[in-house]
Design a protein around this motif. Structure first.
Motif, PDB file in Angstrom:
ATOM      1  N   THR A   1       0.849  -1.191   0.000  1.00 52.92           N
ATOM      2  CA  THR A   1       0.000   0.000   0.000  1.00 52.92           C
ATOM      3  C   THR A   1       0.883   1.239   0.000  1.00 52.92           C
ATOM      4  N   HIS A   2       0.297   2.385  -0.318  1.00 52.45           N
ATOM      5  CA  HIS A   2       1.052   3.631  -0.310  1.00 52.45           C
ATOM      6  C   HIS A   2       1.638   3.911   1.072  1.00 52.45           C
ATOM      7  N   GLY A   3       0.885   3.604   2.089  1.00 46.51           N
ATOM      8  CA  GLY A   3       1.369   3.822   3.450  1.00 46.51           C
ATOM      9  C   GLY A   3       2.556   2.945   3.776  1.00 46.51           C
ATOM     10  N   GLU A   4       2.502   1.675   3.371  1.00 43.36           N
ATOM     11  CA  GLU A   4       3.614   0.752   3.623  1.00 43.36           C
ATOM     12  C   GLU A   4       4.865   1.182   2.866  1.00 43.36           C
ATOM     13  N   MET A   5       4.671   1.651   1.631  1.00 44.60           N
ATOM     14  CA  MET A   5       5.826   2.113   0.860  1.00 44.60           C
ATOM     15  C   MET A   5       6.430   3.364   1.487  1.00 44.60           C
ATOM     16  N   GLY A   6       5.587   4.259   1.977  1.00 43.95           N
ATOM     17  CA  GLY A   6       6.082   5.466   2.636  1.00 43.95           C
ATOM     18  C   GLY A   6       6.903   5.141   3.871  1.00 43.95           C
ATOM     19  N   GLN A   7       6.433   4.169   4.656  1.00 46.42           N
ATOM     20  CA  GLN A   7       7.176   3.751   5.843  1.00 46.42           C
ATOM     21  C   GLN A   7       8.531   3.145   5.460  1.00 46.42           C
ATOM     22  N   GLU A   8       8.552   2.367   4.378  1.00 47.80           N
ATOM     23  CA  GLU A   8       9.796   1.753   3.931  1.00 47.80           C
ATOM     24  C   GLU A   8      10.776   2.818   3.421  1.00 47.80           C
ATOM     25  N   ILE A   9      10.253   3.833   2.744  1.00 43.47           N
ATOM     26  CA  ILE A   9      11.107   4.932   2.274  1.00 43.47           C
ATOM     27  C   ILE A   9      11.759   5.632   3.458  1.00 43.47           C
ATOM     28  N   ASP A  10      10.978   5.916   4.495  1.00 45.29           N
ATOM     29  CA  ASP A  10      11.517   6.582   5.686  1.00 45.29           C
ATOM     30  C   ASP A  10      12.563   5.707   6.375  1.00 45.29           C
ATOM     31  N   ARG A  11      12.302   4.410   6.440  1.00 45.05           N
ATOM     32  CA  ARG A  11      13.256   3.492   7.078  1.00 45.05           C
ATOM     33  C   ARG A  11      14.560   3.451   6.292  1.00 45.05           C
ATOM     34  N   MET A  12      14.461   3.432   4.959  1.00 45.58           N
ATOM     35  CA  MET A  12      15.656   3.405   4.122  1.00 45.58           C
ATOM     36  C   MET A  12      16.466   4.691   4.260  1.00 45.58           C
ATOM     37  N   LEU A  13      15.784   5.839   4.327  1.00 39.36           N
ATOM     38  CA  LEU A  13      16.492   7.104   4.500  1.00 39.36           C
ATOM     39  C   LEU A  13      17.263   7.113   5.816  1.00 39.36           C
ATOM     40  N   LYS A  14      16.654   6.598   6.873  1.00 39.49           N
ATOM     41  CA  LYS A  14      17.320   6.527   8.172  1.00 39.49           C
ATOM     42  C   LYS A  14      18.532   5.616   8.107  1.00 39.49           C
ATOM     43  N   TRP A  15      18.408   4.493   7.411  1.00 40.54           N
ATOM     44  CA  TRP A  15      19.527   3.560   7.254  1.00 40.54           C
ATOM     45  C   TRP A  15      20.685   4.224   6.509  1.00 40.54           C
ATOM     46  N   LYS A  16      20.370   4.943   5.439  1.00 43.71           N
ATOM     47  CA  LYS A  16      21.415   5.603   4.655  1.00 43.71           C
ATOM     48  C   LYS A  16      22.137   6.675   5.461  1.00 43.71           C
ATOM     49  N   ARG A  17      21.422   7.351   6.312  1.00 47.30           N
ATOM     50  CA  ARG A  17      22.022   8.442   7.084  1.00 47.30           C
ATOM     51  C   ARG A  17      22.779   7.956   8.311  1.00 47.30           C
ATOM     52  N   GLU A  18      22.232   6.960   8.979  1.00 49.18           N
ATOM     53  CA  GLU A  18      22.771   6.595  10.288  1.00 49.18           C
ATOM     54  C   GLU A  18      23.572   5.301  10.311  1.00 49.18           C
ATOM     55  N   VAL A  19      23.204   4.349   9.469  1.00 54.81           N
ATOM     56  CA  VAL A  19      23.831   3.029   9.537  1.00 54.81           C
ATOM     57  C   VAL A  19      24.927   2.860   8.495  1.00 54.81           C
ATOM     58  N   TYR A  20      24.630   3.241   7.253  1.00 54.24           N
ATOM     59  CA  TYR A  20      25.595   3.039   6.160  1.00 54.24           C
ATOM     60  C   TYR A  20      25.644   4.293   5.294  1.00 54.24           C
TER      61      TYR A  20
END
Length: 341
Positions: free
Chosen positions: A263-282
């Motif tokens: 769903t659009h909501g699930e994709m939005g949550q995944e986008i936010d999670r990926m942005l956090k990973w790119k900034r903080e983890v890798y």
């Protein structure tokens, strides 16, 4: 002062007479910079080529130690799982990760030592300041053939600094206090990734204002922007294959034919999670505005194939992505069809 300044994309516009016997300065230290430096030194008869690099980066030769094809280091799933990816890990996976962490650490230390010795990184003052396991991305260059030999012979001189200003008599003053002669300057510091043809309201949704990272699900779509998708934007070490897979994924997404359609909501949550990973983890994943999938090719391809409902998977641990095998994986997914209305 009569000198020549060009971007690396204009390098071939410079005549041989303008390069032969001349002092050439290449600004930059990655792929295009070293390609230009070696070509100017070895093929076009430059008198001296100086490579001015803002920072040192890890480089990978085509054969590590003279024997190991770099594809078996950067492309294999067995190596990929040693990097800190975006995959949500189970409790068992996390436990295995902590158990094997010392072996992973030793593996990367040994790789660094091999590269330091083979490429003479300490000898030529080209030592990176980051660990290689935190640096591998689409930005890591494959060593241009002839680069180390040209540095060893003195035809190319690497300097770790930046340009402060241009002076009279075709001189460049660097920020480390060095003055170098420059008949020709090639600027090879990369590109700015931008989409100036899109309306501002689309770019505001697509590009995160915090640091310019693109807000894309599967590196391809933003659910809040209908009728727009990216194919080939997910840069990688095997871009033709990744573009082919994302193209097949994209047509199914647009026509609502993905077997696993979020769903659009699930994709939005995944986008936010990926942005956090790119900034903080890798943080290395933030290069190219966050659109680089390397070194996580297998993980990205697994996700695309799962979304498309493929029943055949590439589970090999010690081979690099094979187009023929992924073609078979794609064939096992439900066939995409266009309904005539």
């Amino acid at each position: 002062m009569g000198g020549i300044i060009k971007h690396s994309s204009e390098y071939k516009d410079i005549s041989d007479d303008e390069l032969k016997g001349k002092d050439v300065v290449v600004i930059g230290g990655s792929k295009s910079a070293t390609d230009v430096a070696v070509h100017a030194a070895m093929e076009r008869g430059a008198n001296q080529v100086t490579l001015v690099m803002r920072r040192n980066v890890w480089r990978v030769p085509r054969f590590i130690g003279g024997y190991i094809n770099f594809k078996h280091v950067l492309y294999m799933r067995a190596q990929e799982i040693q990097f800190t990816s975006w995959k949500v890990s189970s409790t068992l996976s996390l436990l295995l990760w902590y158990i094997t962490m010392p072996l992973v650490y030793v593996n990367f230390i040994m790789l660094e030592l091999l590269l330091i010795v083979q490429l003479g990184l300490k000898k030529y003052n080209m030592m990176p300041t980051t660990r290689i396991q935190n640096s591998v991305s689409c930005e890591i260059p494959i060593v241009t053939e002839g680069l180390i030999e040209s540095i060893d012979s003195g035809d190319i001189v690497p300097i770790n600094s930046t340009v402060k200003c241009y002076q009279s008599n075709k001189n460049l003053l660097l920020n480390n206090g060095t003055t170098i002669k420059a008949d020709v300057v090639i600027q090879a510091t990369g590109w700015t990734l931008d989409l100036p043809f899109l309306p501002d309201h689309v770019k505001d949704e697509l590009i995160d204002q915090k640091d310019g990272l693109f807000r894309l699900y599967r590196f391809a779509v933003n659910p809040n922007i209908p009728n727009l998708g990216f194919c080939g934007f997910n840069s990688s070490f095997c871009t033709v294959l990744s573009s082919e897979l994302i193209a097949n994924w994209l047509v199914r997404y647009v026509d609502n034919q993905l077997a696993n359609q979020k769903t659009h909501g699930e994709m939005g949550q995944e986008i936010d999670r990926m942005l956090k990973w790119k900034r903080e983890v890798y943080p290395a994943a933030s290069v190219y505005s966050g659109n680089c999938i390397a070194p996580f090719h297998h993980l990205h391809f697994d996700e695309l194939l799962d979304d498309m409902g493929a029943t055949t998977k590439d589970t090999s641990m010690f081979s690099y992505p094979c187009a023929q095998l992924y073609g078979k994986c794609l064939d096992s997914a439900p066939k995409y069809s266009v309904s005539c209305v």
